[in-house]
Design a protein around this motif. Structure first.
Motif, PDB file in Angstrom:
ATOM      1  N   UNK A 182      18.792  20.332  -1.083  1.00 57.33           N
ATOM      2  CA  UNK A 182      17.366  20.035  -1.243  1.00 57.33           C
ATOM      3  C   UNK A 182      16.577  20.543  -0.036  1.00 57.33           C
ATOM      4  N   UNK A 183      17.080  20.331   1.171  1.00 61.63           N
ATOM      5  CA  UNK A 183      16.389  20.807   2.367  1.00 61.63           C
ATOM      6  C   UNK A 183      16.351  22.334   2.403  1.00 61.63           C
ATOM      7  N   UNK A 184      17.445  22.959   2.022  1.00 63.08           N
ATOM      8  CA  UNK A 184      17.468  24.423   1.976  1.00 63.08           C
ATOM      9  C   UNK A 184      16.407  24.951   1.016  1.00 63.08           C
ATOM     10  N   UNK A 185      16.331  24.355  -0.176  1.00 64.83           N
ATOM     11  CA  UNK A 185      15.352  24.819  -1.169  1.00 64.83           C
ATOM     12  C   UNK A 185      13.927  24.515  -0.730  1.00 64.83           C
ATOM     13  N   UNK A 186      13.713  23.343  -0.156  1.00 70.10           N
ATOM     14  CA  UNK A 186      12.372  22.985   0.322  1.00 70.10           C
ATOM     15  C   UNK A 186      11.922  23.947   1.413  1.00 70.10           C
TER      16      UNK A 186
ATOM     17  N   UNK B  51      20.334  27.243   8.939  1.00 73.38           N
ATOM     18  CA  UNK B  51      20.603  28.676   8.802  1.00 73.38           C
ATOM     19  C   UNK B  51      22.091  29.016   8.819  1.00 73.38           C
ATOM     20  N   UNK B  52      22.926  28.093   9.274  1.00 71.16           N
ATOM     21  CA  UNK B  52      24.371  28.321   9.253  1.00 71.16           C
ATOM     22  C   UNK B  52      25.046  27.519   8.150  1.00 71.16           C
ATOM     23  N   UNK B  53      24.261  26.917   7.262  1.00 71.22           N
ATOM     24  CA  UNK B  53      24.784  26.134   6.129  1.00 71.22           C
ATOM     25  C   UNK B  53      25.691  25.006   6.604  1.00 71.22           C
TER      26      UNK B  53
ATOM     27  N   UNK C 158      13.390  19.602  13.397  1.00 77.49           N
ATOM     28  CA  UNK C 158      13.605  20.088  14.759  1.00 77.49           C
ATOM     29  C   UNK C 158      14.212  21.491  14.735  1.00 77.49           C
ATOM     30  N   UNK C 159      14.123  22.172  15.872  1.00 77.42           N
ATOM     31  CA  UNK C 159      14.699  23.513  15.988  1.00 77.42           C
ATOM     32  C   UNK C 159      16.202  23.464  15.757  1.00 77.42           C
ATOM     33  N   UNK C 160      16.869  22.452  16.283  1.00 81.50           N
ATOM     34  CA  UNK C 160      18.322  22.371  16.109  1.00 81.50           C
ATOM     35  C   UNK C 160      18.697  22.178  14.643  1.00 81.50           C
ATOM     36  N   UNK C 161      17.848  21.470  13.905  1.00 79.97           N
ATOM     37  CA  UNK C 161      18.103  21.277  12.470  1.00 79.97           C
ATOM     38  C   UNK C 161      17.946  22.605  11.725  1.00 79.97           C
ATOM     39  N   UNK C 162      16.959  23.411  12.118  1.00 80.80           N
ATOM     40  CA  UNK C 162      16.779  24.727  11.497  1.00 80.80           C
ATOM     41  C   UNK C 162      17.988  25.608  11.805  1.00 80.80           C
ATOM     42  N   UNK C 163      18.512  25.528  13.024  1.00 79.36           N
ATOM     43  CA  UNK C 163      19.703  26.305  13.374  1.00 79.36           C
ATOM     44  C   UNK C 163      20.879  25.894  12.479  1.00 79.36           C
TER      45      UNK C 163
ATOM     46  N   UNK D 142       8.964  27.191  15.194  1.00 78.80           N
ATOM     47  CA  UNK D 142       7.785  27.227  14.317  1.00 78.80           C
ATOM     48  C   UNK D 142       8.139  26.769  12.903  1.00 78.80           C
ATOM     49  N   UNK D 143       9.285  27.208  12.392  1.00 80.37           N
ATOM     50  CA  UNK D 143       9.704  26.778  11.062  1.00 80.37           C
ATOM     51  C   UNK D 143       9.978  25.284  11.050  1.00 80.37           C
ATOM     52  N   UNK D 144      10.571  24.788  12.109  1.00 80.75           N
ATOM     53  CA  UNK D 144      10.850  23.350  12.199  1.00 80.75           C
ATOM     54  C   UNK D 144       9.562  22.539  12.086  1.00 80.75           C
ATOM     55  N   UNK D 145       8.511  22.990  12.750  1.00 83.23           N
ATOM     56  CA  UNK D 145       7.222  22.292  12.660  1.00 83.23           C
ATOM     57  C   UNK D 145       6.697  22.300  11.233  1.00 83.23           C
ATOM     58  N   UNK D 146       6.852  23.432  10.554  1.00 81.39           N
ATOM     59  CA  UNK D 146       6.362  23.545   9.179  1.00 81.39           C
ATOM     60  C   UNK D 146       7.081  22.608   8.219  1.00 81.39           C
ATOM     61  N   UNK D 147       8.364  22.379   8.460  1.00 79.11           N
ATOM     62  CA  UNK D 147       9.117  21.518   7.540  1.00 79.11           C
ATOM     63  C   UNK D 147       9.286  20.103   8.068  1.00 79.11           C
ATOM     64  N   UNK D 148       8.665  19.820   9.217  1.00 74.33           N
ATOM     65  CA  UNK D 148       8.725  18.475   9.790  1.00 74.33           C
ATOM     66  C   UNK D 148      10.105  18.115  10.310  1.00 74.33           C
TER      67      UNK D 148
END
Length: 124
Positions: free
Chosen positions: A81-85, A72-74, A64-69, A56-62
């Motif tokens: 910039x992506x972290x702050x956005x 979250x592990x830095x 993928x789920x793997x990118x959100x993972x 769901x977060x991946x959809x909000x930021x345009x």
């Protein structure tokens, strides 16, 4: 680490220091790593606190789920910039983001290494 244990390790030929020392990080690199870890931790905390899945977060930021993972592990491929956005997307204010990056870094456990044939080897 207890001083007695540190002395025992040093007497046995081990070098005791921080992870930044072991990795040869400059003060600036150490600061950036600390900031990324703090921002990534807050992303995960806010996402979970809002009961939002990584997908769901991946959809909000345009993304993928793997990118959100990775976010979250830095992961090193994730930009500040992506972290702050992402934090802004989760509702964090500019002041909140400022407080996150200005926090003192978590106390690091000393890294332990021993020279072996001219190369540093880590031992856990």
């Amino acid at each position: 680490m207890k001083p007695a244990k540190q002395k025992k390790l040093e007497a046995a030929g081990w070098k005791v220091g921080s992870a930044a020392d072991f990795l040869g990080l400059t003060d600036a690199e150490e600061m950036l790593v600390s900031m990324k870890l703090a921002l990534a931790g807050k992303v995960k905390e806010l996402r979970q606190g809002q009961n939002i899945t990584q997908t769901e977060l991946a959809k909000r930021i345009g993304s993928s789920q793997s990118r959100v993972a990775k976010l979250e592990t830095a992961d090193r491929s994730v930009s500040l910039e992506l972290l702050m956005r992402t934090l802004v997307t989760l509702g964090a204010s500019q002041n909140q983001i400022g407080r996150i990056v200005s926090q003192q870094p978590i106390r690091k456990r000393p890294a332990v290494s021993r020279k072996n044939h001219g190369k540093e080897l880590a031992k856990s």
